[in-house]
Enzyme design. Structure first.
Site, PDB file in Angstrom:
ATOM      1  N   HIS A   1      36.528  39.510  41.394  1.00 62.60           N
ATOM      2  CA  HIS A   1      37.302  39.661  42.390  1.00 62.60           C
ATOM      3  C   HIS A   1      37.564  41.077  42.466  1.00 62.60           C
ATOM      4  CE1 HIS A   1      37.886  35.248  42.003  1.00 62.60           C
ATOM      5  NE2 HIS A   1      37.835  35.561  40.720  1.00 62.60           N
TER       6      HIS A   1
ATOM      7  N   HIS B   1      43.532  47.504  37.981  1.00 63.55           N
ATOM      8  CA  HIS B   1      42.506  47.271  38.797  1.00 63.55           C
ATOM      9  C   HIS B   1      42.661  47.733  40.404  1.00 63.55           C
ATOM     10  CE1 HIS B   1      45.459  44.004  39.036  1.00 63.55           C
ATOM     11  NE2 HIS B   1      45.277  43.953  40.211  1.00 63.55           N
TER      12      HIS B   1
ATOM     13  N   HIS C   1      42.590  47.033  44.900  1.00 69.84           N
ATOM     14  CA  HIS C   1      42.201  46.176  46.152  1.00 69.84           C
ATOM     15  C   HIS C   1      41.926  46.896  47.057  1.00 69.84           C
ATOM     16  CE1 HIS C   1      44.411  42.724  44.113  1.00 69.84           C
ATOM     17  NE2 HIS C   1      45.237  43.656  43.508  1.00 69.84           N
TER      18      HIS C   1
ATOM     19  N   GLU D   1      47.312  45.550  49.411  1.00 68.37           N
ATOM     20  CA  GLU D   1      48.137  44.275  49.433  1.00 68.37           C
ATOM     21  C   GLU D   1      49.399  44.467  49.951  1.00 68.37           C
ATOM     22  OE1 GLU D   1      47.422  42.346  45.329  1.00 68.37           O
ATOM     23  OE2 GLU D   1      46.258  41.163  46.745  1.00 68.37           O
TER      24      GLU D   1
ATOM     25  N   HIS E   1      46.804  48.703  40.850  1.00 70.13           N
ATOM     26  CA  HIS E   1      47.856  48.062  40.330  1.00 70.13           C
ATOM     27  C   HIS E   1      47.421  48.344  38.925  1.00 70.13           C
ATOM     28  CE1 HIS E   1      48.417  44.838  43.667  1.00 70.13           C
ATOM     29  NE2 HIS E   1      49.081  45.671  43.678  1.00 70.13           N
TER      30      HIS E   1
ATOM     31  N   THR F   1      49.328  38.563  42.287  1.00 71.73           N
ATOM     32  CA  THR F   1      48.963  38.342  43.576  1.00 71.73           C
ATOM     33  C   THR F   1      47.659  37.360  43.466  1.00 71.73           C
ATOM     34  OG1 THR F   1      47.344  40.310  43.755  1.00 71.73           O
ATOM     35  CG2 THR F   1      49.741  40.430  44.356  1.00 71.73           C
TER      36      THR F   1
END
Ligand SMILES: [Zn+2]
Length: 367
Positions: A96, A122, A124, A134, A147, A228
């Site tokens: 992910h 991590h 996004h 996000e 994050h 999230t």
């Protein structure tokens, strides 16, 4: 004099043109992106994980006209974030995201009412064709969002903390493309090719993790939200920094193209869309009112001086807008003056001409 007027008008036009170009740019980033592979699953999260359908979910769109200035929000303070190279950290592709496990020595020691210990960080991101943060600010989506996940030191473990309302603190920040390679992010990006497949991991040397966050930890947004991704527990006190960081084009491209997901397809667009606020209030540690500034990307050291002179919504920006307005008013008055001056001249010319004609006519008459 007419040359000065021309220059003023040109400057004014340029300023107006720049403003409208900025609006277009923002719309391009703010529009909802085309559906991506994981979005269908996201709609189903609420079935297995009821919290995912809750009323305090993350991410959110931060509307800076509605944030509440809270002077009591002190600068975020980090401790233990600078790690020696001999301390190895596990970097993992979990299908992910890319996730860097962090030692418990890293902590948030200021800005929050309680102390929080770091757990992991991590990212996004989007795809080669679109951004993937996000959180969005005034509808604008940024290229990447980091994050850094922490849990309250009053709990024994992350697992225990994540189910309590004051359990988690996540620091979020935005990244955009800039002119130079970012040496801190390079500590992660240079290893991505070794963990292309889901489940793969590599040990990387420690570095200054604080370098992955903005230099300015004073200006941020704060709200109560959630994880999230499932289980979407609504136990996160979010901090989203106002200052963005920069990656080189190559770094951005490597980040977006290297990893594969659990279907062995490119791991892209791993962001959740903005969730409804359901009446939640978003606090700001700084004044966002008066005007809407563009999110100005910033580097973190002095060498980036020309492109990180300041972050958005500063007093400097307020001054800039004031001066801009003053300038526009001056330029307009000047143009009006020129116009009036010209029409007076024209009237004078007309008067002179009619006098000439009259005189001539009289002269003819007398002749
Ligand atoms: Zn995240």
């Amino acid at each position: 004099m007419s040359r000065a007027a021309l220059r003023l008008s040109l400057l004014l036009l340029a300023a107006l043109g720049h403003a409208s170009a900025g609006t277009e740019h923002d719309q391009e980033h703010g529009g909802e992106d085309p559906p991506h592979s994981q979005e269908k699953d996201r709609d189903q999260w609420g079935v297995d994980y009821p919290d995912c359908a809750g009323t305090a979910q993350s991410p959110i769109n931060i509307d800076t006209t509605k944030t509440i200035f809270s002077p009591q929000l002190r600068p975020i303070q980090l401790s233990g974030y600078s790690l020696p190279a001999n301390e190895k950290l596990k970097l993992r592709n979990n299908g992910h995201t890319v996730l860097l496990e962090l030692p418990e020595s890293l902590a948030i020691t200021g800005g929050y009412a309680q102390q929080y210990r770091a757990m992991q960080l991590h990212l996004h991101w989007g795809s080669p064709s679109g951004p993937g943060s996000e959180h969005t600010v005034n509808g604008r989506r940024f290229a990447v969002e980091i994050h850094v996940v922490h849990y309250n030191t009053k709990y024994d473990s992350f697992k225990e903390a994540m189910v309590h309302s004051d359990g988690l603190a996540v620091l979020g920040a935005f990244l955009e493309v800039g002119p130079r390679e970012n040496p801190y992010y390079q500590e992660i990006i240079q290893h991505l090719y070794k963990i292309q497949r889901e489940g793969e991991a590599v040990l990387v040397p420690g570095f200054n993790i604080a370098g992955l966050l903005p230099a300015n930890l004073k200006f941020y947004f704060h709200y109560n939200g959630s994880l999230t991704t499932p289980p979407c527990y609504q136990t996160v006190k979010w901090t989203v920094f106002n200052q963005t960081m920069l990656l080189s084009r190559d770094q951005m491209s490597t980040l977006v193209k290297t990893l594969k997901n659990d279907d062995n397809k490119p791991l892209q667009n791993n962001y959740r869309l903005a969730q409804d606020l359901h009446g939640r209030r978003v606090l700001a540690s700084f004044q966002t009112t008066f005007f809407l500034a563009k999110h100005v990307p910033s580097g973190r050291d002095g060498s980036d001086a020309e492109d990180n002179s300041s972050s958005s919504f500063h007093a400097g920006d307020v001054l800039a807008v004031l001066f801009g307005l003053l300038f526009a008013i001056t330029a307009l008055s000047f143009l009006v003056y020129i116009y009036k001056h010209r029409s007076r001249n024209a009237r004078l010319d007309l008067l002179t001409k009619s006098k000439v004609i009259y005189t001539a006519a009289t002269a003819e008459n007398t002749a």
